[in-house]
Design a protein around this motif. Structure first.
Motif, short mmCIF file in Angstrom:
data_model
loop_
_atom_site.label_atom_id
_atom_site.label_comp_id
_atom_site.label_asym_id
_atom_site.label_seq_id
_atom_site.Cartn_x
_atom_site.Cartn_y
_atom_site.Cartn_z
N UNK A 153 0.78 -1.16 0.07
CA UNK A 153 0.03 0.02 0.22
C UNK A 153 0.76 1.36 -0.04
N UNK A 154 0.46 2.46 -0.42
CA UNK A 154 1.01 3.69 -0.32
C UNK A 154 -0.03 4.50 0.20
N UNK A 155 0.40 5.66 1.06
CA UNK A 155 -0.39 6.54 1.51
C UNK A 155 0.24 7.62 2.00
N UNK A 206 1.64 -11.46 6.49
CA UNK A 206 3.09 -10.90 6.91
C UNK A 206 3.83 -10.85 5.80
N UNK A 207 4.64 -9.83 5.80
CA UNK A 207 5.98 -9.51 4.79
C UNK A 207 5.34 -8.77 3.58
N UNK A 208 4.38 -8.05 3.76
CA UNK A 208 3.82 -7.15 2.93
C UNK A 208 4.26 -5.89 3.02
N UNK A 209 4.23 -4.94 2.23
CA UNK A 209 5.02 -3.92 2.16
C UNK A 209 3.92 -2.52 2.22
N UNK A 235 7.67 0.34 5.21
CA UNK A 235 7.30 -0.83 6.29
C UNK A 235 7.17 -2.11 6.03
N UNK A 236 7.44 -3.25 6.79
CA UNK A 236 6.81 -4.49 6.28
C UNK A 236 6.19 -4.90 7.59
N UNK A 237 5.13 -5.90 7.25
CA UNK A 237 4.36 -6.59 8.25
C UNK A 237 5.25 -7.70 8.58
#
Lengths: 351, 351
Positions: free
Chosen positions: B225-227, B250-253, B325-327
């Motif tokens: 995602x972008x915000x 997990x490990x999404x950005x 960031x990463x989850x």
């Protein structure tokens, strides 16, 4: 269960390193990008022991094959990648600064050229002290970064452990008001002292085991510190904590590297909590800023036992993210003795 | 008491923004580097309300003088700077990538050139929605960064609030599997829809007030995602939390900017704690990566009342640090309704 999930779980069981389907995906994408083990570790950005294990598990399932020193996807592996939409890595890294964002420009070049000459005679990295130094360009890029952030001019700078020869680079620019180094390795301290005398650099170089509390006059006396801690949460707490203990007050800066080669992002999260709890704020995180020259003792390190193919690294593969932190109100360093082995955990591979 | 400490305390009392002797030092160093108010805010990297107050206090003590629109050190000011060893800022920023570390290279250039044309007709930034967009180069540098980090190819991408037209840039590259945007401003949604139809970009653009919970089909469905959240701790918790709620595992950005113009480092520390508590790890922090085109409504914003000289900004002064960031395991997004005013605090100045 999905195959990536299955492999991740098995890899985690075997290595005790946190593993995700995305970890397996990254290793597959890296194999699609290069047949070289070290490059695969580099690109996948997962801890070496985990990458080695995932490659073995992919091999067991006939998705990856080891041909001589080459690591390749099998036809079944390529089909799986296609089915899951996994693609090779792309790079958009800036060719001028090598992705670092700062350059060794004209104002720094004369000092850098002297440094290039001087460092040719540096003592080699040795296993006893877990050494490994960055390229001379890299050492100077750190100088450029710290000057760009306002942390050098007229400042007192402390370097805790100095196989990178930061102290010499810093002093050659003439920017800091004072440069002190604390280093356990007498070879390095002697080398730095000789250079300091020869070039009139006035470096305050002292033999000091950083597991012991800091010399009294160093505590609370500096504006900026540099260090390169071992890669466990406890070691980062202790050695960055030492650095913080050298600082004179709030809004002083610290620089250090943390790698992905020996640290999962789960460990990174714990490290970042430790930093915040110390009253630090992270202002910069520069991916792959630090590039370590391959050291001679690779066959003695734990990682060498784990590699599925036994080819020595040729290109640079060990990189780390450059952290810059600042102290804020209520910050607290660490100056107790360090006891026990804080150098090893499941994710480490170069010790 | 030392004069820097005195000024810092008085400035903090008057603004309620954390202030340090180092903050005053940075403002003095910035005045030594430029006479322009906006450049001084930019260089000092302290919140605008604090910089304005420190300048007034320096002026009251005859250390700084306002001559027309110029801000200058007096002779006494220059003497103090010399006595304290304060020097002007130096930059070693890479001229090729503007310090970003990534470049819009040949593989991205055709899409970028289309984007340059398309964005010429974008709706202007309006105060009602606290808008302000980055330069087109900047929007595309974010695309380069995310692709370099492996977050775009074959991935589903969600953009939460899109005055930067990230969705168009992303879709023009053809890399993501899907691009969705949620945006409150109908003008922007209509513009993006028109462009999407004309160029066959297949962007899923929806009018949505992000203070309300996400549409059901968006929750847990994206890789990246972008915000670009407003600059209070609560707003970052809420809007980054929304972004995290769109992620599948997990490990999404996630990508977003946080500025120093409206946030002290004390606030940054609280923001970073909020991120870690959400189960995120910070992988990249790129200083001044984002550069905002000066908007038309500057005279309506709170910062304009505070400036000691009334000259409109000419060059870009509003910049922000790019966070990636990463989850990790156990991450948790935020999908509750957002109530009350979470847009303002003592450090904000552009609302």
């Amino acid at each position: 269960m999905e195959i990536l999930e299955q492999i991740a779980q098995e890899a985690e069981q075997n290595t005790q390193v946190p593993a995700y389907p995305r970890s397996v995906e990254k290793v597959i994408a890296a194999v699609m990008s290069s047949p070289n083990f070290w490059k695969i570790v580099d690109l996948s950005d997962e801890p070496l022991p985990l990458v080695a294990e995932i490659l073995k598990l992919l091999n067991k399932r006939d998705l990856v094959v080891f041909e001589g020193n080459q690591i390749l996807l099998t036809e079944a592996g390529a089909e799986l990648a296609k089915k899951l939409g996994i693609e090779p890595f792309a790079s958009h890294r800036c060719p001028t600064c090598n992705g670092r964002g700062v350059v060794i420009d004209d104002s720094l070049r004369p000092a850098f050229e002297k440094f290039l000459e001087i460092q040719k005679n540096r003592p080699p990295a040795i296993h006893q002290y877990d050494q490994g130094y960055v390229t001379p360009e890299n050492t100077f890029a750190r100088v450029a970064l710290a000057d760009d952030r306002g942390d050098l001019r007229g400042k007192k700078v402390c370097v805790l452990g100095d196989d990178d020869l930061m102290s010499i680079a810093l002093a050659l620019t003439g920017l800091p008001a004072r440069v002190t180094i604390l280093e356990i390795d007498e070879r390095l301290v002697n080398f730095i002292k000789e250079v300091s005398d020869k070039y009139g650099l006035n470096i305050d170089a002292r033999v000091h085991d950083l597991r012991q509390p800091l010399p009294e006059d160093v505590v609370g006396a500096y504006d900026t510190f540099f260090t390169d801690p071992p890669e466990t949460v406890e070691a980062i707490k202790a050695f960055v904590g030492r650095g913080v203990a050298t600082l004179k007050g709030p809004r002083c800066a610290g620089y250090f590297g943390v790698t992905r080669r020996e640290s999962s992002l789960d460990k990174w999260a714990r490290i970042q909590k430790v930093l915040l709890d110390m009253g630090l704020v992270i202002t910069d995180l520069l991916h792959n800023f630090n590039e370590y020259v391959n050291w001679d003792y690779y066959q003695e390190m734990r990682g060498w036992q784990l590699t599925p193919v036994k080819e020595p690294p040729k290109e640079i593969w060990y990189k780390s993210t450059q952290f810059r932190v600042e102290t804020i109100r209520g910050f607290k360093g660490f100056n107790e003795p360090i006891v026990g082995d804080i150098y090893n955990d499941a994710e480490s591979s170069t010790t």
